[in-house]
Design an enzyme around this catalytic site. Sequence first.
Site, PDB file in Angstrom:
ATOM      1  N   ARG A 238       0.838  -1.193   0.000  1.00 26.49           N
ATOM      2  CA  ARG A 238       0.000   0.000   0.000  1.00 26.49           C
ATOM      3  C   ARG A 238       0.877   1.249   0.000  1.00 26.49           C
ATOM      4  O   ARG A 238       1.932   1.270   0.655  1.00 26.49           O
ATOM      5  CB  ARG A 238      -0.872   0.069   1.259  1.00 26.49           C
ATOM      6  CG  ARG A 238      -2.187  -0.648   1.173  1.00 26.49           C
ATOM      7  CD  ARG A 238      -3.146   0.008   0.173  1.00 26.49           C
ATOM      8  NE  ARG A 238      -4.421  -0.688   0.127  1.00 26.49           N
ATOM      9  CZ  ARG A 238      -4.671  -1.764  -0.634  1.00 26.49           C
ATOM     10  NH1 ARG A 238      -3.739  -2.259  -1.421  1.00 26.49           N
ATOM     11  NH2 ARG A 238      -5.861  -2.318  -0.618  1.00 26.49           N
ATOM     12  N   GLU A 267      -1.931   7.843  -4.609  1.00 25.28           N
ATOM     13  CA  GLU A 267      -2.161   7.367  -5.974  1.00 25.28           C
ATOM     14  C   GLU A 267      -3.606   7.628  -6.399  1.00 25.28           C
ATOM     15  O   GLU A 267      -4.490   7.600  -5.557  1.00 25.28           O
ATOM     16  CB  GLU A 267      -1.817   5.868  -6.094  1.00 25.28           C
ATOM     17  CG  GLU A 267      -2.650   4.969  -5.210  1.00 25.28           C
ATOM     18  CD  GLU A 267      -2.192   3.504  -5.258  1.00 25.28           C
ATOM     19  OE1 GLU A 267      -1.008   3.235  -5.005  1.00 25.28           O
ATOM     20  OE2 GLU A 267      -3.042   2.658  -5.539  1.00 25.28           O
ATOM     21  N   HIS A 285      -0.390   0.042  -9.601  1.00 20.97           N
ATOM     22  CA  HIS A 285      -1.209  -0.762  -8.681  1.00 20.97           C
ATOM     23  C   HIS A 285      -1.924  -1.903  -9.421  1.00 20.97           C
ATOM     24  O   HIS A 285      -3.153  -1.969  -9.448  1.00 20.97           O
ATOM     25  CB  HIS A 285      -2.231   0.122  -7.934  1.00 20.97           C
ATOM     26  CG  HIS A 285      -2.689  -0.500  -6.644  1.00 20.97           C
ATOM     27  ND1 HIS A 285      -3.051   0.241  -5.539  1.00 20.97           N
ATOM     28  CD2 HIS A 285      -2.848  -1.799  -6.288  1.00 20.97           C
ATOM     29  CE1 HIS A 285      -3.421  -0.574  -4.561  1.00 20.97           C
ATOM     30  NE2 HIS A 285      -3.302  -1.822  -5.003  1.00 20.97           N
TER      31      HIS A 285
HETATM   32  C1  GLV Z   1      -5.224  -4.642  -3.678  1.00 20.22           C
HETATM   33  O1  GLV Z   1      -4.453  -3.765  -3.521  1.00 20.22           O
HETATM   34  C2  GLV Z   1      -5.951  -5.294  -2.647  1.00 20.22           C
HETATM   35  O2  GLV Z   1      -5.879  -4.880  -1.477  1.00 20.22           O
HETATM   36  O3  GLV Z   1      -6.658  -6.267  -2.944  1.00 20.22           O
END
Ligand code: GLV
Length: 321
Positions: A238, A267, A285
């Site tokens: 994250r 982001e 991501h």
């Molecule tokens: C993606 O970042 C998730 O948390 O599934």
Amino acid sequence: MKPRILVTREVFDEVLAQLCAELEVEPNPTDRPLPPEELRARLADKDGVMCALTDRIDSALIDACPRLRVVGNIAVGYNNIDVPACSARGIAVTNTPGVLDETTADLVWALMLATARRLTEAEAYLRNGEWTGWYLKQLLGTDVHHATLGIIGMGRIGQAIARRAAGFDMRVLYHNRKRVEPALERALQARYVAMDELLAEADFVVLQVPYCAATHHLIGAAELARMKPSAILVNAARGGVVDDAALIEALARGTIRAAGLDVFEGEPHFNRGFLALKNVVLAPHVGSSTRATRLAMAMTAAHNVIAVLTGRAAPNRVNPP
Ligand code: GLV
């Protein structure tokens, strides 16, 4: 009358079909992230929401949605949701654990390998017409095999990352809030160490922790300074776990060698300082983004939302009923 839900982002047709069999569904076929006022207006009369990490589900929104009974996040992380506020109102919050572990571990490895072997830099060099011939010291990288991997956060995804290290004959160190069972340590051939030891020893520091107050800027200037100048940092967990400004500074000064990043603070409006650096591999991501896994995530979220709204226990509820 069927319970009514909002699906905030575009999902696969088979997921919509599953939802529509049980619920009255308002989809978002444009896939445009809904601005907060629009989200609030659309959710005001709904019994549930299937949402993504791009949606902020905060207490002001919850207060404006008196019928809401379930928030089904299409993600394993749920730092976009105010869980205590949901719990206080008896709203179930669910996530999608398990289905994305292997896919995300693959992406972490892709970042490790691409960063160590300078793949995006090498491709740019070729595309820019700079490649005029072979020479011995061309784009020298770092070996991954037989290196030391340090994993911070030994949950399911951390474990999947560790399992892959055996094929590269790596030494695996890990740090976690709680030490894992000895049998699991043996199976993963991973040694538990304090965070400082991991930072000082690892050639690859991989972050796999959720984002919360305790992990905000877990890696900042002080932690980067503890790492080897030859070390590589990988974050596909994250944004906010790393202090991005401090990381950019460390990469520019050579405090560490390189970084592979799939997540960023703020982001998609990431710190543009990363773009001036050659020693980074950057991704938007996409850790869980294979068709099979994103479908499994959306289907898991659908099953959770349907369960709550048809009076059954949600398989992946994160707050106690
Ligand atoms: C993606 O970042 C998730 O948390 O599934």
